[in-house]
Design a protein around this motif. Structure first.
Motif, PDB file in Angstrom:
ATOM      1  N   ILE A 189       8.459  22.606  -2.854  1.00  0.00           N
ATOM      2  CA  ILE A 189       7.461  21.894  -4.026  1.00  0.00           C
ATOM      3  C   ILE A 189       7.360  20.377  -3.474  1.00  0.00           C
ATOM      4  CG2 ILE A 189       7.319  21.076  -6.477  1.00  0.00           C
ATOM      5  CD1 ILE A 189       6.841  24.245  -5.766  1.00  0.00           C
ATOM      6  N   PHE A 190       6.004  19.999  -3.388  1.00  0.00           N
ATOM      7  CA  PHE A 190       5.788  18.586  -2.915  1.00  0.00           C
ATOM      8  C   PHE A 190       6.129  17.664  -4.157  1.00  0.00           C
ATOM      9  CE2 PHE A 190       3.113  21.189   0.092  1.00  0.00           C
ATOM     10  CZ  PHE A 190       3.691  20.548   1.199  1.00  0.00           C
ATOM     11  N   ASP A 191       6.341  16.183  -3.792  1.00  0.00           N
ATOM     12  CA  ASP A 191       6.325  15.294  -4.836  1.00  0.00           C
ATOM     13  C   ASP A 191       4.897  14.808  -4.835  1.00  0.00           C
ATOM     14  OD1 ASP A 191       6.175  12.688  -5.798  1.00  0.00           O
ATOM     15  OD2 ASP A 191       7.989  12.008  -4.924  1.00  0.00           O
ATOM     16  N   LYS A 192       4.068  15.169  -5.942  1.00  0.00           N
ATOM     17  CA  LYS A 192       2.777  14.773  -5.947  1.00  0.00           C
ATOM     18  C   LYS A 192       2.563  13.478  -5.974  1.00  0.00           C
ATOM     19  CE  LYS A 192      -1.059  15.389  -9.324  1.00  0.00           C
ATOM     20  NZ  LYS A 192      -1.356  14.046  -9.662  1.00  0.00           N
ATOM     21  N   GLU A 193       3.330  12.591  -6.505  1.00  0.00           N
ATOM     22  CA  GLU A 193       3.052  11.124  -6.584  1.00  0.00           C
ATOM     23  C   GLU A 193       3.045  10.459  -5.289  1.00  0.00           C
ATOM     24  OE1 GLU A 193       5.573   7.408  -8.479  1.00  0.00           O
ATOM     25  OE2 GLU A 193       5.161   8.923  -9.613  1.00  0.00           O
ATOM     26  N   LEU A 194       3.898  10.950  -4.544  1.00  0.00           N
ATOM     27  CA  LEU A 194       4.160  10.041  -3.313  1.00  0.00           C
ATOM     28  C   LEU A 194       3.149  10.775  -2.119  1.00  0.00           C
ATOM     29  CD1 LEU A 194       5.749   7.898  -1.587  1.00  0.00           C
ATOM     30  CD2 LEU A 194       7.598   9.656  -1.104  1.00  0.00           C
ATOM     31  N   MET A 195       2.886  12.231  -2.197  1.00  0.00           N
ATOM     32  CA  MET A 195       1.918  12.729  -1.504  1.00  0.00           C
ATOM     33  C   MET A 195       0.531  12.069  -1.624  1.00  0.00           C
ATOM     34  SD  MET A 195       3.309  14.813   0.375  1.00  0.00           S
ATOM     35  CE  MET A 195       2.146  16.222   1.364  1.00  0.00           C
ATOM     36  N   GLU A 196       0.132  12.081  -2.856  1.00  0.00           N
ATOM     37  CA  GLU A 196      -1.122  11.365  -3.154  1.00  0.00           C
ATOM     38  C   GLU A 196      -1.189   9.873  -2.628  1.00  0.00           C
ATOM     39  OE1 GLU A 196      -2.996  14.111  -6.794  1.00  0.00           O
ATOM     40  OE2 GLU A 196      -2.069  12.279  -7.389  1.00  0.00           O
ATOM     41  N   ALA A 197      -0.138   9.183  -2.705  1.00  0.00           N
ATOM     42  CA  ALA A 197      -0.249   7.762  -2.350  1.00  0.00           C
ATOM     43  C   ALA A 197      -0.310   7.479  -0.957  1.00  0.00           C
ATOM     44  CB  ALA A 197       1.409   7.149  -2.784  1.00  0.00           C
ATOM     45  N   ASN A 198      -0.236   8.928  -0.098  1.00  0.00           N
ATOM     46  CA  ASN A 198      -0.248   8.673   1.380  1.00  0.00           C
ATOM     47  C   ASN A 198      -1.538   9.657   1.528  1.00  0.00           C
ATOM     48  OD1 ASN A 198       1.982   7.212   2.782  1.00  0.00           O
ATOM     49  ND2 ASN A 198       2.998   8.538   0.984  1.00  0.00           N
TER      50      ASN A 198
END
Length: 549
Positions: A189-198
């Protein structure tokens, strides 16, 4: 033995007494499981130490070599605290743990799970492994349609948020592989918040970020620094939901020569090494302060021949090669007796494996006859395919694979096949195998089906891409084979399912889709005070399992 000045400089100051210095043939080439590095074992090691699954296998006990083995019949919750299954609606409900925090400080929620499956269904990466695993587990909507229809790439209500900590996943058919695929790194599972920030406009799913910089998740370790082709440093996620790791910092260092890894381990400056030759592992057994752990798992070696590239598009040529493999010589000279003949295309320890009736004994006379029957008597005419007859292998594994490729090349030349050796870097090998699928002829010792099931292995490697296959590196296509798997994957009666799988394995051997050579044990060498070594089906060490006595 001594440590050269150059090697001493590599390891000096890398770790303290409380840290772990782990020496490997390479470091991760990428941390994106939908990227080109996904087939590279060291990249997988990086992924599983910074990412986290919904569920995993429970431990079954310790084997005779001191290695903890999994219980493949029992699942335990990881990011999912509990779950249930509604047989009428084919819906799984997962209750997520609360107060789980990733390296960026964000709290796990249902949105992270939806992001993970939406990213998988987008098939936007170079290697759509998340989509493949979802397809294997019969998650509704994860069909091959996604490759030709943009609308089919959108995540619908097949993965649905009920509340912040509850997610439902619906299957299209009953399928016993659903929970097993959730344990595999390609659905962590990805950390959506940090992935989207990048993310960027051109890369909305942050593939470049995960390929080259970091990957955001909820695992026990965070990436402190990463220099490709050199080292990666992991630091403990102090907020990890299972407790802070016992080892606070891990330096994974690239030391290409296995003999150098042995030297540094013996000095005590490194605490863990992998990728040694069988003879080197033998030399370390019984040494003061060193342990060697081993487990018979799923590692193997085979000859790869590409169906799309002549002369390997001719089945008689493939059969000739299969009869020219000097297995006994390879077992003795390359593995020093620490391997056994592999008589199939699936790990022999996996449920559903059978040894097909068709087998290829070492018989150079028979091999020469098949080559002549194929239209190349004594190798006549094969000079036309000089480029395709280069035998590729991973250059970083020269110590182990050198004796293998030399024995095979010598044998093939005796029947007239003009083989030349072609060592290439691990990253290039992985990209050409998994993404481009353009390696004509190769030796491969790094493929292992992480899903512990014969059917999973066959969908992964041999089902055509149009029917849901992923890593069909030799471009084998057989409509009848695909149809058999479509039937077997949803067959509830295990005896009937195994009968279909047996027919499929017979087809693979008769077609020489791969030319299986040997199976061998997974091994590691480590400091005697390092405890907790545990085998996982991806053969990657989890640093969280470990601690110093």
């Amino acid at each position: 033995m001594f440590i050269s000045a150059a090697l001493g400089a590599l390891i000096a100051g890398q770790a303290t007494a409380q840290d772990l210095l782990f020496l490997a043939s390479d470091v991760p080439a990428g941390l994106n499981y939908d990227g080109p590095a996904a087939a590279i074992p060291t990249s997988q090691t990086g992924m599983v130490n910074v990412m986290e699954p919904l569920v995993s296998y429970a431990a079954a006990g310790v084997n005779e070599n001191g290695v903890i083995k999994p219980d493949f019949s029992t699942f335990e919750g990881r990011l999912a605290e509990s779950w249930n299954f509604d047989e009428k609606t084919l819906t799984w409900t997962f209750n997520l743990r609360q107060d789980v925090r990733g390296c960026g400080g964000a709290e796990l929620s249902a949105d992270d799970v939806l992001y993970t499956f939406a990213r998988a269904k987008s098939v936007s990466g170079a290697a759509p492994i998340g989509w493949f695993l979802s397809n294997v587990g019969s998650i509704d909507g994860f069909t091959p349609d996604v490759f030709g229809d943009d609308a089919a790439k959108e995540l619908g209500d097949e993965v649905m948020k009920i509340d912040d900590f509850t997610v439902q996943i619906r299957q299209s058919n009953p399928n016993a592989l659903f929970l097993p695929v959730l344990t595999i790194f390609g659905l962590h599972i990805f950390d959506k918040e940090l992935m989207e920030a990048n993310a960027t406009e051109g890369d909305p799913w942050s593939h470049e970020y995960a390929n080259n910089t970091n990957v955001a998740s909820f695992g026990p370790y965070c990436v402190e620094s990463w220099a490709k082709d050199d080292e990666i440093v992991f630091t403990a996620n102090e907020d990890y939901y299972l407790g802070a790791p016992a080892i606070s910092r891990v330096v994974m260092k690239r030391v290409p020569q296995s003999s150098n890894r042995v030297v540094v381990l013996r000095t005590g400056q490194a605490q863990l090494v992998q990728g040694l030759t069988p003879r080197e592992f033998d030399s370390l057994r019984g040494q003061d302060g060193i342990e060697v752990g081993a487990v018979s798992g799923n590692e193997n070696l085979f000859v790869h021949m590409n169906f799309d590239m002549p002369p390997f598009d001719n089945p008689l040529v493939r059969q000739a090669v299969a009869h020219a493999i000097p297995r006994d010589q390879i077992i003795q000279n390359a593995y020093f007796g620490q391997a056994t003949p592999w008589n199939g295309h699936v790990p022999s320890s996996y449920p559903g494996y059978v040894a097909p009736d068709t087998q290829y004994s070492f018989d150079l006379e028979r091999a020469a006859g098949l080559l002549a029957e194929a239209g190349f008597p004594g190798g006549e005419g094969l000079s036309e395919f000089t480029e395709n007859l280069q035998l590729s292998y991973v250059s970083e594994k020269e110590t182990t694979l050198g004796p293998v490729v030399n024995a095979l090349a010598t044998s093939l030349r005796q029947i007239g096949i003009p083989v030349e050796l072609n060592p290439i870097p691990q990253t290039q090998y992985g990209d050409r195998q998994l993404v481009k699928r353009d390696l004509p002829f190769a030796i491969n010792d790094q493929e292992k089906p992480i899903g512990v099931d014969a059917g999973y292995a066959m969908q992964l490697f041999f089902v055509s891409p149009e029917a849901g296959g992923l890593n069909n590196m030799v471009n084998f296509r057989n409509e009848a084979f695909d149809a058999q798997w479509a039937e077997a994957r949803v067959e509830p009666d295990m005896a009937a399912r195994n009968a279909i799988l047996a027919q499929m394995q017979e087809t693979l051997m008769s077609e020489v889709v791969w030319a299986p050579v040997v199976e061998y044990a997974t091994q590691w060498a480590y400091a005697a005070n390092l405890k907790g070594m545990r085998w996982h089906p991806d053969n990657s060490i989890r640093f969280f399992d470990l601690g110093f006595e």
